[in-house]
Write an enzyme that holds these catalytic residues in place. Structure first.
Site, PDB file in Angstrom:
ATOM      1  N   SER A  34       0.843  -1.203   0.000  1.00 37.31           N
ATOM      2  CA  SER A  34       0.000   0.000   0.000  1.00 37.31           C
ATOM      3  C   SER A  34       0.880   1.254   0.000  1.00 37.31           C
ATOM      4  CB  SER A  34      -0.948   0.001   1.201  1.00 37.31           C
ATOM      5  OG  SER A  34      -0.227  -0.233   2.405  1.00 37.31           O
ATOM      6  N   LYS A  62       5.090 -11.224   3.246  1.00 37.42           N
ATOM      7  CA  LYS A  62       3.670 -11.500   2.996  1.00 37.42           C
ATOM      8  C   LYS A  62       3.448 -11.544   1.486  1.00 37.42           C
ATOM      9  CE  LYS A  62       0.199  -8.320   3.739  1.00 37.42           C
ATOM     10  NZ  LYS A  62      -0.348  -8.147   2.377  1.00 37.42           N
ATOM     11  N   GLU A  79       0.186 -12.435  -1.648  1.00 32.41           N
ATOM     12  CA  GLU A  79      -1.252 -12.572  -1.888  1.00 32.41           C
ATOM     13  C   GLU A  79      -1.550 -13.851  -2.674  1.00 32.41           C
ATOM     14  OE1 GLU A  79      -2.739  -9.010  -3.755  1.00 32.41           O
ATOM     15  OE2 GLU A  79      -1.952  -7.717  -2.155  1.00 32.41           O
ATOM     16  N   GLU A 130      -8.801  -9.866   3.952  1.00 28.69           N
ATOM     17  CA  GLU A 130      -9.191  -8.485   3.669  1.00 28.69           C
ATOM     18  C   GLU A 130     -10.594  -8.428   3.079  1.00 28.69           C
ATOM     19  OE1 GLU A 130      -6.228  -6.179   1.646  1.00 28.69           O
ATOM     20  OE2 GLU A 130      -7.587  -4.493   1.290  1.00 28.69           O
TER      21      GLU A 130
HETATM   22  O1  KIV Z   1      -0.386  -3.419   1.717  1.00 26.39           O
HETATM   23  C1  KIV Z   1      -1.092  -3.358   2.735  1.00 26.39           C
HETATM   24  O2  KIV Z   1      -1.195  -2.330   3.402  1.00 26.39           O
HETATM   25  C2  KIV Z   1      -1.829  -4.555   3.122  1.00 26.39           C
HETATM   26  C3  KIV Z   1      -2.826  -4.425   4.226  1.00 26.39           C
HETATM   27  C4  KIV Z   1      -4.028  -3.731   3.752  1.00 26.39           C
HETATM   28  C5  KIV Z   1      -3.143  -5.733   4.849  1.00 26.39           C
HETATM   29  O3  KIV Z   1      -1.644  -5.586   2.555  1.00 26.39           O
END
Ligand code: KIV
Length: 271
Positions: free
Chosen positions: A52, A120, A122, A189
């Site tokens: 993000s 992390k 997706e 999410e």
């Molecule tokens: O990139 C991000 O901020 C996220 C969150 C919304 C979990 O993946």
């Protein structure tokens, strides 16, 4: 990594214990040193260097344009500030989907150059080879299901995911697969609260929600949204704890007035 013996660092193991004790996990995004220091000193458990950053830091419309080099820059800035929290860095779009060797290479760069504690990514079954390869190198992986913003052009909209039975069943299957593969936690999410609670109940690994209701093991928000630095984004799940946009604008307006009126600097504010 220097270790301060007075501070108990949050590890993936600590998060697991929190889930077992029924203690809620707190997670917020961070992209820079100064903010990460405040968040870490405030006691948040996990700092997510989210992709993000593409929206919040760089002003892009989606998370797709951010590069691996840029994620490493943000990650390293956050890691330098943190004494307690677990730092998880997002693998950016294009750095892990197609090829598990590329996924491992991207992860190794994030771990070595940013000093992250985990990554992390997706997706579910479609990225399982990448997850296996990263885990085989000893790097903890956090999954992310539901509204996965890197797939925005497939979804076409940022509305709630998995409202239909087929998508909900696939999400549940994917969550179980991620756990089986060895992910240490999963972000859900923007999905129905009932479904998220069901996932959290079924899994023994922590499930952290954003727009996924209160039945999960922890919550994550984008820091700039919860502090009211961003203004034009008001989804139902977002609680704003401050209105920093207006507070900062007020302070800056005052500064401009003070400089123009010659009130600043005063005698005491000069040498
Ligand atoms: O990139 C991000 O901020 C996220 C969150 C919304 C979990 O993946």
């Amino acid at each position: 990594m220097s270790v301060n013996k007075d501070i108990k660092r949050v590890t993936t193991h600590v998060l697991q214990e929190m889930k077992m004790r029924g203690e809620k996990i707190t997670m917020l995004t961070a992209y820079d040193f100064s903010m990460a220091r405040i968040l870490d000193e405030s006691g948040v458990d996990v700092l997510l260097v989210g992709d993000s950053a593409s929206n919040v830091m760089a002003g892009h419309e989606t998370t797709l344009p951010i590069t691996l080099d840029q994620m490493i820059y943000h990650g390293a800035s956050v890691v330098r500030a943190v004494k307690r929290a677990l730092v998880v860095v997002d693998l950016p779009f294009g750095s892990y989907q197609g090829n598990s060797r590329a996924a491992l290479d991207s992860t190794i760069r994030i771990m070595k150059e940013a000093g992250a504690h985990a990554v992390k990514l997706e997706g579910g079954a479609e990225v399982q080879e990448s997850i296996k390869r990263i885990l085989s190198a000893g790097v903890p992986v956090m999954g992310h299901l539901g509204l996965t913003p890197q797939s925005i052009y497939k979804f076409g909209t940022y509305t709630v995911r998995a409202k239909e039975e087929a998508e909900a069943a696939k999400l549940l299957e994917d969550a179980e697969l991620l756990q089986e593969l060895g992910c240490f936690a999963i972000v859900l999410e923007k999905i129905p609260a009932k479904l998220a609670a069901k996932v959290a109940e079924k899994l023994w690994i922590p499930v952290i929600g954003i727009g996924a209701g209160g039945g999960v093991d922890g919550q994550v928000l984008v820091t700039h949204d919860m502090l009211g630095i961003t203004k034009d984004f008001q989804p139902r799940f977002l609680r704003r704890y401050l209105d920093l946009f207006d507070s900062i604008r007020g302070a800056v307006n005052q500064y401009i007035t003070d400089v123009r009126s010659r009130d600043f600097p005063s005698d005491k504010e000069q040498y």
